[in-house]
Write an enzyme that holds these catalytic residues in place. Structure first.
Site: not given
Ligand code: RAM
Length: 920
Positions: A505, A775
Site C-alpha cells: 500500500e 493501525e
C-alpha cells in the site's frame, strides 16, 4: 571634593553616551531562511521567495519594530549597493515570511541577502551574516536535455499481480572538459528513481530521488553542486535507474503500470569555466545503456535482487569500453508535464540502529531484532560463499511462538537477495526499495560462521527534515507513546505522507494525513514537506472539485470520502496556523474553495450524501466492518461545516472579506442543518444512533447552538461511561477526544482515557510491545498474536494524532496567533504525572515549558522567544501562592494579569525566561 565627584559622573555619562553613539548596533538577526525554512539552498524552487529570521535571545531584542532587507547578485554589493532589492526600513514587527519584492529572478540565478532589524527602542541591530540561495531550472524550456532510457517493458518481470516490473538500467556518457572549471551543476530527474555518479564517485546520498509526485502533471528536478566531482580532461557521468514509484506496481490496480512507460533519465550538466563560458552535457542519443548490471530487479513492495556476478567494474569511470552497450531511446520533454525544482528535502539515511539480540533458528536462518520498528533498508556485512544466495526477509513483529511473521505485508514480497560472486564478507544495501521492519531474517549465508550483531545495521530513511520538538514526562509509557509517535512520523514521511510503510500500500491517504498534520509539525520541521504534498494534491483534484482518497492518485477511481478529501482544507489551515506562512493559504485557496463547493454539490439541503470511510476502524462496531457506527451523513455534514468555517478563516487572512462572509454564512447554515437533522430537543443524537464520535464532531467543530451544546455534553459523557470509560473512536473521532473533553472541562477524563491500560487505548498497544503507533488498537496481542484482519499495519500514524494534545496541554505549549506570534502556555498537570516538559522551535525561536507537580506544589519554567508574547495560564488555590520569578503576582504592577478566575490566572509575558510557582 563634591565638585570633583560631580565632574567625574558627568565625564562617565559622557563616555557612555560616546560609546553608545559609536556602537554599530547590537547582535544581528540569526538563522536566516527562505520560504518554507530553507537555509542557503541550491536548486531552489521559489522565484518569489519569502524571508525569515530570528532575533537573538537578549533583552536588547525583545521585539522588532522595523526591518531592512537587502538582496544582491554578488555579496560585494551588500549592504549598500543591493542591485536586486532594497526593502528600505519598514516599520513592522514581521520577522517571518516577508515577501521578496525586487527584480524578477530567473533560473539558476544566485541571490545574496541580509537583514537588520530595529528593536523595541528603535535601535538597530548590525547587519546579519550574508545568506544566499540559488534557483534551479524553473521552466521546461530551460532544459536542452531529452529523456533517455532503454525500452525495458518488453523483457520485464511479470509479478503474480499481473503488473510488469521494469529491469533496472545503467546509463553512461563520457565527455571532456578543458581546464579552469569555475563551477558545475547537475540538473537531473527521472521517470523512476536514480543514483548519479561522476567519475566513479557517488554524487549524493539522496535516497530514491526525485521522489513521488503525480508524474503525469509534475516531476520534481534536483540540482547537485558537482564542482568538485568534475575534472579537467576526461569525465564520465553515469546513472543507475529503477522504476520506483513511477512504473511497476503501486496501489491495488493491476493497471497502474500501464499509465507509465519505461523509466527514463533527464540530465543536464552545466559547467561554467573561469572565463564565464559554459559547457553543457545533456542526456541525448549519444548515451549508452545496459540492463545487464548487478541490480537485476528492484521494486518498492517486493524488494531488490543483486547479483554480484553481473557487476561491471569501472562502468561509471572514464576509459570504460561501452561498445557492447545499447544506444538509448530518446524522447522529447512533454510540454504538459511541469518540470519543477524539488520543493522539499529528498529522503536521506538519517539514523542507524544496531541489533539488540540475535535469535538463532533451527533451519539455518537467523533473526536479528533491532528493538525498534523502523523504515529503510538493512546494511548487511555478512560472510557468503561463491554462488550462494543470501536471502533477507523482514518482519514488524514475531508471532508469539517466535516464528517469522510476514502476512501483514500482504502481497508485498519485501525480500532482498544477494547472489555472491566469491567467498567473502560482503557489505551491501538495497538501493531502490525500502522496507518497514523491526526484525531481519537472514538465510543463505556462510554456515561455517557464527552470526554476530555487526552483520546487520538498520539504515533509517526518511525525508530529510530535523526534529524540532521534544516531549517528555515522568511516566514511562507516555514517553514510549511519544517515541512511538515520532517513529511513526519517521517511518511514514518517506517523500510523501503514507498510511503505512511496509505492506502493498504505502500510499498518501488523505484522511490519515489530515488528522496527523498538527502532531507532525509539533515534532518535526515538516513545513516544506506538507507544502509540496499539497501541490501534488492540487494536481490531483478532480474536475468536479473532489479530492482523491490518495495523493498521488494511483487508485484513480474518481471516488471521494468525507474526512479524507477534507485534508484539502484542514492541512493548509493547520500548517498556516502553526507556521504563520500565508503563502500556503494563497497557494491552496482555490483548491479549498473547490472542495467546499464539492461538498455543496453532493449534499441535499446542506446534509451530506458523500461517500465516506467514516470513523474508520472504530473498535466494537455494532454493525461489524471497518467503518464504525457513526453515519456517513453525520460525518460528511460535520466536515462540510468545519471546512466551510476554515475556508472562511483562510479568506479573512488573505483579506478576501466577501468570500470570508460567504463561507461563514455557509458554515452557519450547514451547522444549523446538522443540528436539526441529527439532534433531538434533548441534545441527543436521534434514533439511538449516538456514538462518541457523533458527539465529538458536533462539539469539536462547534455545530450546535449553545443550549443544545450544554444538553449534548452529558450524552457524550454517558457514551464514554457506557464504554467503561474507554474510547470507542476510530480515525476521525479519536483526535477530537482531547479537544472536546478539554473544552468541556473534563481534562481528568481525557487523562483517564490516555492512561487506560486495557483495550482499546494507546497504552494497550504499548503493553503488547508496540514501538510505533498501530493501525488498530489491537493489531497484535502477546497472547493471541496478530489480529486476524489482513489489513493490519504496525506502523500507522493516525492514532498518533494525540501527540498534539500532549504538547498543548500536558507540556502546555500552543499557538494563539499564527506562527506562535502569540503563544499560550497552559499546562494542565494531572496525576499520576509528577513532571512533564516540552520544547519547540517556533518560527520565532525556541519555546519551552517544563513543570513539576508534587503534592500540590507546582513549579514551571518557561522560555518565550523574541518578538512574541505569551499568555501564561496558572492554576491556584490561593492567588497569594502564585509567584513569577519569585515575585507575588498580585503585588507587582509590572506583571500584566489578563484574566483572573477563582482557580486560574492568566498573565501576559514577553520574551524571556520565567519561573512560576503555585499550589493547587
Ligand atoms: C486503508 C489505509 C488508510 C485508510 C484507508 C481508508 O487502506 O491504510 O489508513 O485511510 O484504508
Amino acid at each position: 571634593m563634591k565638585t570633583h565627584f560631580k565632574n567625574s559622573i558627568i565625564f562617565f555619562a559622557f563616555l557612555i553616551l560616546l560609546v553608545s553613539c559609536n556602537e554599530k548596533g547590537f547582535s544581528p538577526a540569526e538563522l536566516l531562511t527562505v520560504s518554507e525554512g530553507f537555509t542557503n539552498p541550491i536548486g531552489f524552487y521559489d522565484a518569489d521567495p519569502t524571508f525569515s529570521w530570528k532575533l537573538p535571545v537578549s533583552s536588547n531584542s525583545k521585539t522588532q519594530s522595523a526591518y531592512h532587507i537587502v538582496a544582491a547578485s554578488s555579496p560585494d554589493l551588500l549592504p549598500d549597493k543591493a542591485d536586486l532589492w532594497d526593502s528600505e526600513k519598514q516599520q513592522s514587527s514581521q520577522s517571518i515570511f516577508v515577501k521578496y519584492n525586487g527584480k524578477e529572478l530567473v533560473s539558476s540565478q544566485k541571490v545574496y541577502w541580509q537583514v537588520k532589524y530595529w528593536n523595541q527602542e528603535d535601535k538597530s541591530s548590525e547587519w546579519s551574516a550574508v545568506n544566499h540561495f540559488e534557483l534551479g531550472l524553473l521552466k521546461n524550456s530551460d532544459w536542452q536535455a531529452r529523456w533517455i532510457g532503454l525500452p525495458t517493458a518488453k523483457d520485464a518481470d511479470t509479478s503474480d499481480r499481473g503488473s510488469i516490473i521494469h529491469k533496472p538500467q545503467y546509463l553512461r556518457k563520457d565527455f571532456e572538459i578543458p581546464e579552469n572549471i569555475a563551477s558545475a551543476r547537475l540538473y537531473v530527474t527521472a521517470k523512476g528513481v536514480f543514483d548519479a555518479w561522476i567519475n566513479g564517485e557517488d554524487v549524493s546520498n539522496d535516497v530514491m530521488p526525485p521522489g513521488w509526485t503525480p508524474y503525469q502533471k509534475r516531476i520534481e528536478t534536483i540540482t547537485y553542486d558537482v564542482t568538485h566531482f568534475v575534472n579537467s580532461g576526461k569525465n564520465t557521468l553515469a546513472f543507475e535507474l529503477a522504476p520506483g514509484w513511477y512504473a511497476g506496481r503501486l496501489g491495488w490496480s493491476k493497471e497502474y503500470w500501464k499509465t507509465s512507460s519505461s523509466p527514463k533519465i533527464l540530465s543536464q550538466l552545466e559547467i561554467t569555466l573561469k572565463d564565464g563560458s559554459k559547457k553543457v552535457i545533456i542526456s541525448d542519443d549519444s548515451w549508452k545503456a545496459t540492463n545487464n548490471g548487478p541490480i537485476r530487479f528492484s521494486e518498492i513492495y517486493d524488494g531488490e535482487i543483486y547479483n554480484a556476478n553481473y557487476e561491471i567494474p569501472k562502468w561509471n569511470k572514464p576509459n570504460y569500453d561501452d561498445s557492447a552497450w545499447q544506444q538509448v531511446l530518446v524522447e522529447n520533454i512533454d510540454t504538459d508535464v511541469r518540470l519543477e525544482p524539488k520543493r522539499h528535502h529528498p529522503v536521506k539515511q538519517k539514523l542507524t540502529l544496531q541489533p539488540k539480540t540475535i535469535i538463532g533458528q533451527a533451519d539455518a536462518s537467523v533473526i536479528f531484532d533491532l528493538g525498534q520498528n523502523m523504515v529503510g533498508v538493512p546494511l548487511v556485512k555478512v560472510p557468503v560463499k561463491k554462488g550462494d544466495t543470501l536471502k533477507i526477509r523482514f518482519s514488524e513483529m514475531l508471532s508469539p511462538d517466535g516464528s517469522f511473521y510476514t502476512q501483514n505485508y500482504r502481497s508485498a514480497k519485501s525480500t532482498d537477495y544477494y547472489i555472491a560472486k566469491a567467498d567473502e564478507t560482503i557489505q551491501w544495501s538495497p538501493k531502490f526499495t525500502f522496507h518497514g521492519f523491526r526484525y531481519v531474517e537472514l538465510s543463505g549465508y556462510d554456515q561455517s560462521q557464527k552470526p554476530t550483531k555487526d552483520w546487520i545495521t538498520g539504515l533509517v530513511q526518511y525525508s530529510d527534515f530535523e526534529q524540532k520538538g521534544s516531549f517528555t514526562s515522568s511516566q514511562e509509557k507516555l514517553n514510549q507513546l511519544q517515541s512511538n509517535i515520532v517513529w511513526g512520523l519517521r517511518g511514514n514521511f518517506f517523500d510523501i505522507p503514507t498510511d503505512c510503510p511496509q505492506r502493498d500500500e504505502r500510499l498518501g491517504w488523505t484522511g490519515d494525513a489530515q488528522v496527523f498534520a498538527p502532531t507532525s509539525i509539533y515534532n518535526a520541521d515538516v513545513h516544506a514537506f506538507w507544502a509540496s504534498w499539497l501541490e501534488s494534491m492540487r494536481d490531483s483534484q478532480y474536475e468536479n472539485g473532489g479530492i482523491p482518497f490518495v495523493v498521488p492518485d494511483v487508485l484513480k477511481n474518481n471516488n471521494v470520502s468525507s474526512g479524507w478529501g477534507d485534508a484539502a482544507v484542514v492541512i493548509p489551515w493547520e500548517i498556516y496556523f502553526r507556521t504563520g506562512d500565508e503563502s500556503i493559504l494563497e497557494e491552496n485557496f482555490e483548491m479549498m474553495k473547490r472542495w467546499v463547493q464539492y461538498h455543496k454539490d453532493t449534499s441535499n439541503d446542506f446534509i451530506s450524501r458523500m461517500n465516506s470511510f467514516a470513523d474508520w476502524l472504530q473498535p466494537y462496531p455494532v454493525k461489524g466492518g471497518t467503518k464504525g457506527d457513526t453515519s456517513k451523513e453525520l460525518i460528511g455534514t460535520a466536515y462540510f461545516a468545519h471546512v466551510s468555517k476554515l475556508t472562511a478563516q483562510a479568506a479573512k487572512v488573505l483579506n478576501k472579506q466577501k468570500e470570508a462572509s460567504e463561507f461563514e454564512t455557509l458554515y452557519q447554515n450547514v451547522a444549523h442543518a446538522f443540528e436539526n437533522e441529527f439532534f433531538n430537543d434533548n441534545g441527543e443524537i436521534k434514533d439511538n444512533q449516538g456514538t462518541q464520535t457523533g458527539y465529538l464532531l458536533a462539539l469539536g467543530f462547534d455545530l450546535l447552538s449553545n443550549e443544545k451544546k450544554q444538553k449534548a455534553i452529558p450524552h457524550l459523557l454517558e457514551k464514554i461511561e457506557e464504554a467503561d470509560n474507554h474510547l470507542r473512536t476510530g480515525f476521525l473521532g479519536t483526535p477530537l477526544l482531547s479537544k472536546v473533553l478539554d473544552d468541556i472541562g473534563r481534562i481528568d477524563l481525557m487523562y483517564q482515557l490516555l492512561f487506560n491500560e486495557t483495550y482499546p487505548s494507546w497504552f494497550y498497544s504499548i503493553n503488547q510491545g508496540a514501538t510505533t503507533v498501530w493501525e488498530r488498537w489491537n493489531s497484535y496481542s502477546k497472547t493471541e498474536g496478530f489480529s486476524k484482519e489482513k489489513m493490519n499495519s504496525l506502523n500507522h500514524y493516525a492514532y498518533g494524532a494525540i501527540g498534539q494534545w500532549m504538547y498543548e496541554r500536558i507540556a502546555g505549549i500552543a499557538p494563539l496567533e499564527a506562527g506562535y506570534k502569540k503563544i499560550r502556555i497552559a499546562p494542565r498537570p494531572h496525576e499520576p504525572l509528577t513532571s512533564a516538559s516540552g520544547s519547540l522551535d517556533t518560527p520565532y525561536g525556541k519555546v519551552s515549558s517544563s513543570w513539576k507537580y508534587i503534592k500540590g506544589e507546582f513549579s514551571l519554567e518557561i522560555t518565550i522567544p523574541s518578538n512574541t508574547t505569551a499568555l501564561l495560564s496558572v492554576l491556584y488555590n490561593d492567588i497569594n501562592d502564585v509567584t513569577l520569578n519569585g515575585v507575588k503576582i498580585n503585588n507587582d504592577k509590572n506583571i500584566k494579569i489578563v484574566e483572573q478566575k477563582d482557580d486560574e490566572v492568566v498573565i501576559e509575558v514577553s520574551a524571556g525566561k520565567y519561573t512560576i510557582n503555585s499550589k493547587f
